[in-house]
Structure formats: structure tokens, C-alpha cells
Design a protein around this motif. Sequence first.
Motif, PDB file in Angstrom:
ATOM      1  N   ASP A 176      31.405  37.650  31.449  1.00  0.00           N
ATOM      2  CA  ASP A 176      32.755  37.074  31.371  1.00  0.00           C
ATOM      3  C   ASP A 176      33.020  36.195  32.591  1.00  0.00           C
ATOM      4  OD1 ASP A 176      33.417  38.714  29.073  1.00  0.00           O
ATOM      5  OD2 ASP A 176      33.492  40.391  30.482  1.00  0.00           O
ATOM      6  N   PRO A 177      33.972  35.270  32.474  1.00  0.00           N
ATOM      7  CA  PRO A 177      34.325  34.481  33.658  1.00  0.00           C
ATOM      8  C   PRO A 177      34.818  35.421  34.764  1.00  0.00           C
ATOM      9  CG  PRO A 177      35.350  33.563  31.686  1.00  0.00           C
ATOM     10  CD  PRO A 177      34.760  34.886  31.295  1.00  0.00           C
ATOM     11  N   ILE A 178      34.485  35.092  36.003  1.00  0.00           N
ATOM     12  CA  ILE A 178      34.896  35.909  37.149  1.00  0.00           C
ATOM     13  C   ILE A 178      36.229  35.368  37.640  1.00  0.00           C
ATOM     14  CG2 ILE A 178      34.278  36.574  39.503  1.00  0.00           C
ATOM     15  CD1 ILE A 178      31.321  36.146  38.564  1.00  0.00           C
ATOM     16  N   LYS A 179      37.200  36.274  37.747  1.00  0.00           N
ATOM     17  CA  LYS A 179      38.551  35.833  38.118  1.00  0.00           C
ATOM     18  C   LYS A 179      38.823  36.123  39.592  1.00  0.00           C
ATOM     19  CE  LYS A 179      43.183  36.836  36.927  1.00  0.00           C
ATOM     20  NZ  LYS A 179      43.977  37.904  36.343  1.00  0.00           N
ATOM     21  N   ARG A 198      27.869  47.511  30.294  1.00  0.00           N
ATOM     22  CA  ARG A 198      28.706  46.532  30.986  1.00  0.00           C
ATOM     23  C   ARG A 198      29.557  47.269  32.012  1.00  0.00           C
ATOM     24  NH1 ARG A 198      32.057  41.629  28.322  1.00  0.00           N
ATOM     25  NH2 ARG A 198      30.124  41.413  27.175  1.00  0.00           N
ATOM     26  N   HIS A 199      29.521  46.811  33.242  1.00  0.00           N
ATOM     27  CA  HIS A 199      30.321  47.428  34.304  1.00  0.00           C
ATOM     28  C   HIS A 199      31.433  46.483  34.707  1.00  0.00           C
ATOM     29  CE1 HIS A 199      27.171  50.441  35.055  1.00  0.00           C
ATOM     30  NE2 HIS A 199      26.330  49.451  34.835  1.00  0.00           N
ATOM     31  N   LYS A 200      32.541  47.053  35.138  1.00  0.00           N
ATOM     32  CA  LYS A 200      33.637  46.226  35.635  1.00  0.00           C
ATOM     33  C   LYS A 200      33.758  46.467  37.134  1.00  0.00           C
ATOM     34  CE  LYS A 200      38.346  44.863  34.680  1.00  0.00           C
ATOM     35  NZ  LYS A 200      39.601  45.141  34.008  1.00  0.00           N
ATOM     36  N   VAL A 201      33.985  45.406  37.873  1.00  0.00           N
ATOM     37  CA  VAL A 201      34.142  45.566  39.311  1.00  0.00           C
ATOM     38  C   VAL A 201      35.417  44.850  39.749  1.00  0.00           C
ATOM     39  CG1 VAL A 201      32.556  43.627  39.772  1.00  0.00           C
ATOM     40  CG2 VAL A 201      33.021  45.270  41.560  1.00  0.00           C
ATOM     41  N   THR A 215      32.789  41.340  35.405  1.00  0.00           N
ATOM     42  CA  THR A 215      32.001  42.307  34.651  1.00  0.00           C
ATOM     43  C   THR A 215      30.547  41.888  34.828  1.00  0.00           C
ATOM     44  OG1 THR A 215      32.241  40.991  32.645  1.00  0.00           O
ATOM     45  CG2 THR A 215      33.734  42.856  32.893  1.00  0.00           C
ATOM     46  N   TYR A 216      29.647  42.846  34.849  1.00  0.00           N
ATOM     47  CA  TYR A 216      28.228  42.508  34.987  1.00  0.00           C
ATOM     48  C   TYR A 216      27.385  43.506  34.225  1.00  0.00           C
ATOM     49  CZ  TYR A 216      27.956  46.291  38.403  1.00  0.00           C
ATOM     50  OH  TYR A 216      28.003  47.522  39.004  1.00  0.00           O
ATOM     51  N   TYR A 232      41.551  31.239  40.395  1.00  0.00           N
ATOM     52  CA  TYR A 232      40.325  30.454  40.265  1.00  0.00           C
ATOM     53  C   TYR A 232      39.351  31.240  39.400  1.00  0.00           C
ATOM     54  CZ  TYR A 232      36.394  27.548  41.820  1.00  0.00           C
ATOM     55  OH  TYR A 232      35.332  26.690  41.877  1.00  0.00           O
ATOM     56  N   THR A 233      38.547  30.552  38.598  1.00  0.00           N
ATOM     57  CA  THR A 233      37.537  31.279  37.822  1.00  0.00           C
ATOM     58  C   THR A 233      36.148  30.697  38.032  1.00  0.00           C
ATOM     59  OG1 THR A 233      38.184  29.958  35.921  1.00  0.00           O
ATOM     60  CG2 THR A 233      38.920  32.232  35.899  1.00  0.00           C
ATOM     61  N   VAL A 234      35.169  31.579  37.998  1.00  0.00           N
ATOM     62  CA  VAL A 234      33.764  31.176  38.066  1.00  0.00           C
ATOM     63  C   VAL A 234      33.198  31.487  36.686  1.00  0.00           C
ATOM     64  CG1 VAL A 234      31.523  31.635  39.141  1.00  0.00           C
ATOM     65  CG2 VAL A 234      33.599  31.759  40.523  1.00  0.00           C
ATOM     66  N   ASP A 235      32.576  30.497  36.043  1.00  0.00           N
ATOM     67  CA  ASP A 235      32.044  30.696  34.699  1.00  0.00           C
ATOM     68  C   ASP A 235      30.955  31.762  34.667  1.00  0.00           C
ATOM     69  OD1 ASP A 235      33.746  28.830  33.660  1.00  0.00           O
ATOM     70  OD2 ASP A 235      32.302  27.179  33.767  1.00  0.00           O
ATOM     71  N   SER A 236      30.822  32.358  33.496  1.00  0.00           N
ATOM     72  CA  SER A 236      29.780  33.336  33.226  1.00  0.00           C
ATOM     73  C   SER A 236      28.415  32.764  33.628  1.00  0.00           C
ATOM     74  CB  SER A 236      29.811  33.624  31.725  1.00  0.00           C
ATOM     75  OG  SER A 236      28.664  34.296  31.320  1.00  0.00           O
ATOM     76  N   PHE A 237      27.561  33.571  34.237  1.00  0.00           N
ATOM     77  CA  PHE A 237      26.237  33.069  34.604  1.00  0.00           C
ATOM     78  C   PHE A 237      25.230  34.205  34.739  1.00  0.00           C
ATOM     79  CE2 PHE A 237      25.810  34.117  39.183  1.00  0.00           C
ATOM     80  CZ  PHE A 237      27.123  34.475  39.477  1.00  0.00           C
ATOM     81  N   TYR A 238      23.961  33.812  34.800  1.00  0.00           N
ATOM     82  CA  TYR A 238      22.885  34.788  34.980  1.00  0.00           C
ATOM     83  C   TYR A 238      22.366  34.650  36.400  1.00  0.00           C
ATOM     84  CZ  TYR A 238      18.434  37.127  34.870  1.00  0.00           C
ATOM     85  OH  TYR A 238      17.401  37.961  35.178  1.00  0.00           O
ATOM     86  N   GLN A 239      22.071  35.776  37.031  1.00  0.00           N
ATOM     87  CA  GLN A 239      21.621  35.756  38.415  1.00  0.00           C
ATOM     88  C   GLN A 239      20.296  36.512  38.548  1.00  0.00           C
ATOM     89  OE1 GLN A 239      24.368  37.684  41.251  1.00  0.00           O
ATOM     90  NE2 GLN A 239      23.994  35.911  42.563  1.00  0.00           N
TER      91      GLN A 239
END
Length: 200
Positions: free
Chosen positions: A80-83, A154-157, A144-145, A101-108
Motif C-alpha cells: 500500500d502507499p506509505i502515508k 501483511r504487517h502494519k507499522v 504495510t509490508y 505526503y505519500t510514497v507509492d507502493s514498492f518492492y525493496q
Amino acid sequence: MGCRDSDTVIASLCCICFWLGLVVLMPVMVALYSSPSSPYFSVDLFDNQAFNMTSPKNLTIHFHLRLKNRNSAIGLHYPDPIKITFSYFPNVSMMVTLAEYTVDSFYQGNGKTKNVRDFVETNGVPTVLEGTDMVAFRVDLVATYKHKKVGSKRHKVEVGCVVGVNYTTSQKLQTGFIGMAEPGLDSKLKPPPRDDYAGY
Ligand SMILES: *[C@@H]1O[C@H](CO)[C@@H](O)[C@H](O)[C@H]1NC(C)=O
Ligand SMILES: *[C@@H]1O[C@H](CO)[C@@H](O)[C@H](O)[C@H]1NC(C)=O
Ligand SMILES: *[C@@H]1O[C@H](CO)[C@@H](O)[C@H](O)[C@H]1NC(C)=O
Ligand SMILES: *[C@@H]1O[C@H](CO)[C@@H](O)[C@H](O)[C@H]1NC(C)=O
């Protein structure tokens, strides 16, 4: 070379392969099957930014956000987008939102760090924390990651940090990156408990 010698060679080769496998694969296996870590977030507000807290205009908050995958053998997906929310405390019992501000969903990938350097415009300027001469900014992050691993959930932080800025000098009280820790947004200040039972 007799039959016996070639047996010995094969045996030693097997032995070498076994130890190599153990030495090379063990750390990977341990990393994969031990419990994976959550990502680590830190932020540097106003990095290299000359700003004047007492200027009457609205405020531009420059920030440098670091998102680190602490797992050396597991990739992370942020589905999900990071808020990110920028706020300040006018007093100890209230928090006012300045910008989002939001950071788009991505793979790391394994052990990777993503750097996000950008800025947000705020509506109006923050005031000092009541009774002090500093502005208490707060940065909150909700993400979420999922670990790239079979059966991963899926974990929420929700994490955050406070960045104090001296109102008179516009100097940060703490320089460099500040680690974001729990509790996050959920801990949004609630009205102080009423002292109805004082004296009992
Ligand atoms: C900020 O701006 C105000 C008004 O423009 C000025 O009086 C003050 O000296 C400035 N402060 C700094 C630290 O630049
Ligand atoms: C905290 O600040 C807000 C906004 O200025 C105000 O409405 C509120 O009454 C203040 N609370 C206390 C306990 O001072
Ligand atoms: C903040 O002020 C600048 C110029 O003073 C203006 O261009 C900008 O639109 C303002 N932003 C907001 C969110 O009001
Ligand atoms: C802010 O700066 C002023 C002037 O240098 C200093 O007197 C004051 O103690 C500082 N406040 C904080 C909270 O650091």
C-alpha cells in the motif's frame, strides 16, 4: 592410482562439498528461517534548508526519509502507499496536522535502503509548544509490508518521532537522522484524563 585412492579422493570431495555447503548455506538458511525483521524508518527534517520559523508566511518542510530493509536475505514488499504526516504540538495535549505526503507502493531488495528527499508546503506556520521557546514537530508514518517469503502475512507499522526546533534561532535541537519508533499515529494525544478522583 588404485581403486582405494580414488575412493579417498571422492570421499574428500564429498567432505569438502558438505562443509562448503554448510558454510555458504547456513547463514542464508538462518536468515531465511529465523524471524524476519521489520523495516526501519528514520527522517531528517529541514536537511540543508535555510528557513525562518518566525517569518509570517507558510512553511516549506524539506525532508529526507530513509526506509531500510534490515533483512539481509529477504526482500520486502510495501503493498500500500506509505502515508507520512507532518504535524506539531501547540501544547502537550494537542497535535495539529501541517501536511501529508505519500510514497507509492514498492518492492525493496535484501538489505536495501530507499531514500526519499522531497518537501511539503504547509498551510500556515506552527506555533511554539506552550510554555517553551521551541516548535515541536512530529512526523508519523503508516505503512504495510510483507516479507518475500512463503506464507508471509501483511504487517502494519505505525511509527513516528518528534523534531524540536528552536523558535528564535530556527536551529534543530537534534541534528541528523532521527529514528522513527512506536507508538505512531495511534498514540495521537488524547485529552488529559479528568482529575475527578484526585484526593481519594
Ligand atoms: C526571521 O524573519 C524575521 C522577520 O522577517 C526577522 O526579524 C528575523 O531576524 C529572521 N530570523 C532569522 C533567524 O533569520
Ligand atoms: C491546546 O491548543 C489548542 C489549539 O491552540 C487549544 O484549542 C486547546 O484548548 C489547548 N489545550 C490546552 C489544554 O491548553
Ligand atoms: C505558501 O506560500 C507560497 C509563497 O509565499 C505560495 O506559493 C504557496 O502556494 C503557499 N502554499 C500554501 C499551501 O498555502
Ligand atoms: C533557543 O535559542 C536561544 C538563543 O540562542 C536560547 O537562549 C534558548 O535556550 C534556546 N532554546 C532551546 C529549547 O534550545
